[in-house]
Design a protein around this motif. Sequence first.
Motif, PDB file in Angstrom:
ATOM      1  N   ASP A   4      -7.597  -6.002  -9.312  1.00 35.87           N
ATOM      2  CA  ASP A   4      -7.525  -5.393  -7.986  1.00 35.87           C
ATOM      3  C   ASP A   4      -7.785  -3.889  -8.001  1.00 35.87           C
ATOM      4  O   ASP A   4      -8.015  -3.281  -6.966  1.00 35.87           O
ATOM      5  CB  ASP A   4      -6.162  -5.684  -7.333  1.00 35.87           C
ATOM      6  CG  ASP A   4      -6.028  -7.156  -6.967  1.00 35.87           C
ATOM      7  OD1 ASP A   4      -7.014  -7.898  -7.150  1.00 35.87           O
ATOM      8  OD2 ASP A   4      -4.948  -7.567  -6.502  1.00 35.87           O
ATOM      9  N   GLN A  11      -0.080   9.571   1.663  1.00 40.03           N
ATOM     10  CA  GLN A  11      -0.589   8.763   2.766  1.00 40.03           C
ATOM     11  C   GLN A  11      -1.985   8.224   2.438  1.00 40.03           C
ATOM     12  O   GLN A  11      -2.976   8.704   2.961  1.00 40.03           O
ATOM     13  CB  GLN A  11      -0.599   9.585   4.054  1.00 40.03           C
ATOM     14  CG  GLN A  11       0.787   9.779   4.645  1.00 40.03           C
ATOM     15  CD  GLN A  11       1.453   8.468   5.040  1.00 40.03           C
ATOM     16  OE1 GLN A  11       0.859   7.604   5.681  1.00 40.03           O
ATOM     17  NE2 GLN A  11       2.712   8.286   4.634  1.00 40.03           N
ATOM     18  N   ALA A  12      -2.019   7.223   1.576  1.00 35.52           N
ATOM     19  CA  ALA A  12      -3.303   6.604   1.270  1.00 35.52           C
ATOM     20  C   ALA A  12      -3.185   5.125   1.606  1.00 35.52           C
ATOM     21  O   ALA A  12      -2.146   4.513   1.381  1.00 35.52           O
ATOM     22  CB  ALA A  12      -3.632   6.790  -0.194  1.00 35.52           C
ATOM     23  N   ARG A  13      -4.291   4.574   2.121  1.00 31.36           N
ATOM     24  CA  ARG A  13      -4.247   3.147   2.452  1.00 31.36           C
ATOM     25  C   ARG A  13      -4.564   2.286   1.231  1.00 31.36           C
ATOM     26  O   ARG A  13      -4.782   1.096   1.345  1.00 31.36           O
ATOM     27  CB  ARG A  13      -5.218   2.838   3.595  1.00 31.36           C
ATOM     28  CG  ARG A  13      -4.740   3.379   4.921  1.00 31.36           C
ATOM     29  CD  ARG A  13      -5.519   2.836   6.096  1.00 31.36           C
ATOM     30  NE  ARG A  13      -5.298   1.425   6.350  1.00 31.36           N
ATOM     31  CZ  ARG A  13      -4.160   0.903   6.813  1.00 31.36           C
ATOM     32  NH1 ARG A  13      -3.128   1.685   7.021  1.00 31.36           N
ATOM     33  NH2 ARG A  13      -4.060  -0.392   7.038  1.00 31.36           N
ATOM     34  N   LYS A  14      -4.567   2.909   0.077  1.00 33.96           N
ATOM     35  CA  LYS A  14      -4.848   2.150  -1.157  1.00 33.96           C
ATOM     36  C   LYS A  14      -3.626   1.354  -1.588  1.00 33.96           C
ATOM     37  O   LYS A  14      -2.502   1.713  -1.291  1.00 33.96           O
ATOM     38  CB  LYS A  14      -5.189   3.129  -2.289  1.00 33.96           C
ATOM     39  CG  LYS A  14      -6.517   3.790  -2.148  1.00 33.96           C
ATOM     40  CD  LYS A  14      -6.991   4.351  -3.477  1.00 33.96           C
ATOM     41  CE  LYS A  14      -6.363   5.684  -3.814  1.00 33.96           C
ATOM     42  NZ  LYS A  14      -7.062   6.359  -4.933  1.00 33.96           N
ATOM     43  N   ARG A  15      -3.880   0.308  -2.342  1.00 36.34           N
ATOM     44  CA  ARG A  15      -2.792  -0.474  -2.926  1.00 36.34           C
ATOM     45  C   ARG A  15      -2.053   0.333  -3.973  1.00 36.34           C
ATOM     46  O   ARG A  15      -2.631   1.181  -4.652  1.00 36.34           O
ATOM     47  CB  ARG A  15      -3.371  -1.720  -3.608  1.00 36.34           C
ATOM     48  CG  ARG A  15      -3.925  -2.763  -2.650  1.00 36.34           C
ATOM     49  CD  ARG A  15      -2.931  -3.880  -2.397  1.00 36.34           C
ATOM     50  NE  ARG A  15      -2.448  -4.498  -3.634  1.00 36.34           N
ATOM     51  CZ  ARG A  15      -3.064  -5.485  -4.252  1.00 36.34           C
ATOM     52  NH1 ARG A  15      -4.189  -5.960  -3.784  1.00 36.34           N
ATOM     53  NH2 ARG A  15      -2.537  -6.004  -5.346  1.00 36.34           N
ATOM     54  N   ARG A  39       0.851  -1.194   0.000  1.00 40.66           N
ATOM     55  CA  ARG A  39       0.000   0.000   0.000  1.00 40.66           C
ATOM     56  C   ARG A  39       0.883   1.240   0.000  1.00 40.66           C
ATOM     57  O   ARG A  39       2.019   1.210   0.462  1.00 40.66           O
ATOM     58  CB  ARG A  39      -0.817   0.075   1.280  1.00 40.66           C
ATOM     59  CG  ARG A  39      -1.794  -1.013   1.493  1.00 40.66           C
ATOM     60  CD  ARG A  39      -2.145  -0.931   2.970  1.00 40.66           C
ATOM     61  NE  ARG A  39      -2.795  -2.153   3.391  1.00 40.66           N
ATOM     62  CZ  ARG A  39      -4.084  -2.223   3.653  1.00 40.66           C
ATOM     63  NH1 ARG A  39      -4.842  -1.172   3.547  1.00 40.66           N
ATOM     64  NH2 ARG A  39      -4.613  -3.353   4.048  1.00 40.66           N
TER      65      ARG A  39
END
Lengths: 353, 503
Positions: A214, A160-164, A150
Amino acid sequence: MTRRWIGAGLALLLGAAVAAALVLGNREGSGLTVVRGVIGSEKKPFFDDPQVKAAFAKHGLQVEVDTAGSREIAGSVDLSAYAFAFPSSAPAAEKIKKDRGANVTFSPFHSPMSVATFQPIVDTLTKAGVVTGETFDIRKYLDLVAKGTRWDALPGSSYQARKRVLLTTTDIRTSNSAAMYLAMTSYVANGDDVVTSADRSAQVAEAVAPLFLDQGYSESTTEAPFEDYLAMGMGKTPMVMIYEAQYAAHLFAADGAIRPEMRLLYPSPTVLSKHTLVPFDEPATRVGRLLTEDPEFAALAARYGFRTANPQVFAGLAKNTPLTTNLVNVVEPPTYDHLEQLISLIEERYLKP
Amino acid sequence: MRRVPLVARVALAGALALTGAGACSGGEEPLRVLAGSEVKDLEPLLKESGLNVELTYTGTLDGAEQVASGGADGRYDAIWFSSNRYLSLIDGARERLSTQTKVMVSPVVLGLKPAKAAELGWDSAPPSWSDIAAAATAGRFTFGMTNPASSNSGFSALVGVAAALSDAGDALSAEQIHAVTPQLKGFFSAQRLTSGSSGWLADAYARSPGVDGLINYESVLRGMNLTLIYPSDGVVSADYPLTLLAASPKKAEYDRLATWLRSGDVQRKIMTTTFRRPIVPGIGSEKPVLELPFPNRRSAADELIGAYLNEVRVPARARFVLDTSGSMEGERIDALRQALVTLTGADTSASGTFSRFRNRERVTMIPFNDTPRPPSAFTLPERDPEPALREIRSFAEGLRAGGGTAIFDALRTAYQEPVEPGHYTSIVLMTDGENTDGSTAADFDAFFRGLPEGQRMVPTFVVLFGDSDVEEMTAIANLTGGAVFDARTGSLAAAFKEIRGYQ
């Protein structure tokens, strides 16, 4: 007697009506030969350009276009309604040529696949070893994806992203730019080799399918995610796979769409999207020849960011821009059948719940 | 501020022609656009275009089904909903679409009363969806949201919350949805208002001082006195793509409208008059928001909506007050039976599937003629709803017409049923004529005003049918905070399906 007079009067009236129709008809069609084509959506602004229309008119032609995904053009579109097909890739054109028994094709312009992104992403991926200068290393990127990395887990990430970590592409089932991305990633996943056999396809498809699935929902045309990139920025689309021409067109037009923090990277290896025109009749052949050989069209096409047969035209415009003129690591896409097989294998996974 | 007229007519919408003053648009056929009610606020702006555009409104899901099945081909030239995403997931839908042009953007976010936002500390530091879910589970705030099965704002919010809570960082799968269901339950235990449309939700919110905020489009919330909370892990946005149908010959007209909508001036007007973000770069100055991934399989999207309706949401208590007087004899009573059977799962379309009576719901039937019949209650269990649905079906099929019309006595009976906390109670009143027996409208008015607050919060959704007294029915909707649905020209089943979005 009276009857004859009526008859003559009617004949006169009819004659006048025919003459009027001829005059009106001429004015409406301007005496131009209308040539209808189906093209990849990224070339539409070029065909819509009044200067391009005027240039065709000089040669007695009026070109009208509908847009469709390259895979649809090669597969589902009823081509009998058109005088030419102009998909964005050589494999699709190869298939159309074979299906329709065309004996000639034209490849007037091409564009390398590239990655549009932002400076904080470049910084983060440089630290992660994926980006060096303007080069986006596909092998290292695939390694990151395989680990499910991530953005906020990358050391020193300023995004700061919780994305893949995933490149945004279009839908692999409809769009050519995604198929070109598949061409380059399948090359790397196949041990730096073009996929040329059915038994390798299954293994390679398995490895690259998550790159598409995904991401979640993907758009069906190449304009849409690039538009999101330009308008909605890093929050929606931190990096997007595009044709270099899409980015270059905005740079050349200096229309302010490319903002200072935006960056263009070249994948290594990359693939050229060879826009290839397949004519089905004589006027369409003239369209193909003009686009390929007439310097006026080459100059107009370059303004839309395309690279043409004469590299000087693009190089002239690209001077003092971040665009690169010498691409080092360019690989060939698989043949239509093998590419199609890879896409079908990925498509099957969309159907699984 | 009033947002929406009480007469909600989504499924039964009439067309609105926006013929401009442009010189060249006089005699030509209009560009017929099937649209979501979300773009209704652009009507005044569209009039300035001088283009001949005719908008017909329908629900998101209904519209998607019409397009996917080919039913929109030939009747419309283009569609304009807040998003094409769900539509694109339906098999065969993409082939029916041609060029799409995104017009504007609005993220779905949480708006809270300023004091509540400050109390939770969210006005200074944006929380994550997990923080929001934890606060909701602990009962620290309450909110309203539209029904994800009937409105795109609710669906977008549900996708966003589920994607963020699943913490997977990629597209939702059925498995992940299953895993986050308990957390979703906590989150939605704080939901106090539901609605089939964004407009009615805002009205209901204005009548409910106890509710702390709303989940809705940023553009809607910015028109209200709320603090907007942008969850730190992202949101789902609407992008309003004006989309040409592949079967339409009106490509040139479509191109003109699309180009006009994306011109700098119009984009600026959209931004200043509707609070939506422009899609053309370089015009807006809003801080970009982080976008969460959206599912790419229809099965995942449907699974999510199904989980919300059956397991997650506050269960509904739906009371149906049904006219079975003599005037219902014949086609009308048949239509009523049919409309109820539709809600027991007989309609297998997506909108039909989502509008059926849900697991954990209690359905109470109060048929009436001269007098109300004693209420018959059917409770659907948490799992395996089929036997209960069968009972409702056979009850509906057993309805017979005869006798007079005691509307207000029947409605009174519905209001006398106790209200259980932790459930969402509403009443549907269907009648085809005027009150002939029992108490009067004035009697009911006095009775209603004397009810305890909990009972007074129960809205009545009235269905106009046959020879309904429009004035009297509208008065009931106004008094109880409900809405009016018109089935006089359309089908009763369609009206019932639409009302399900509000239950």
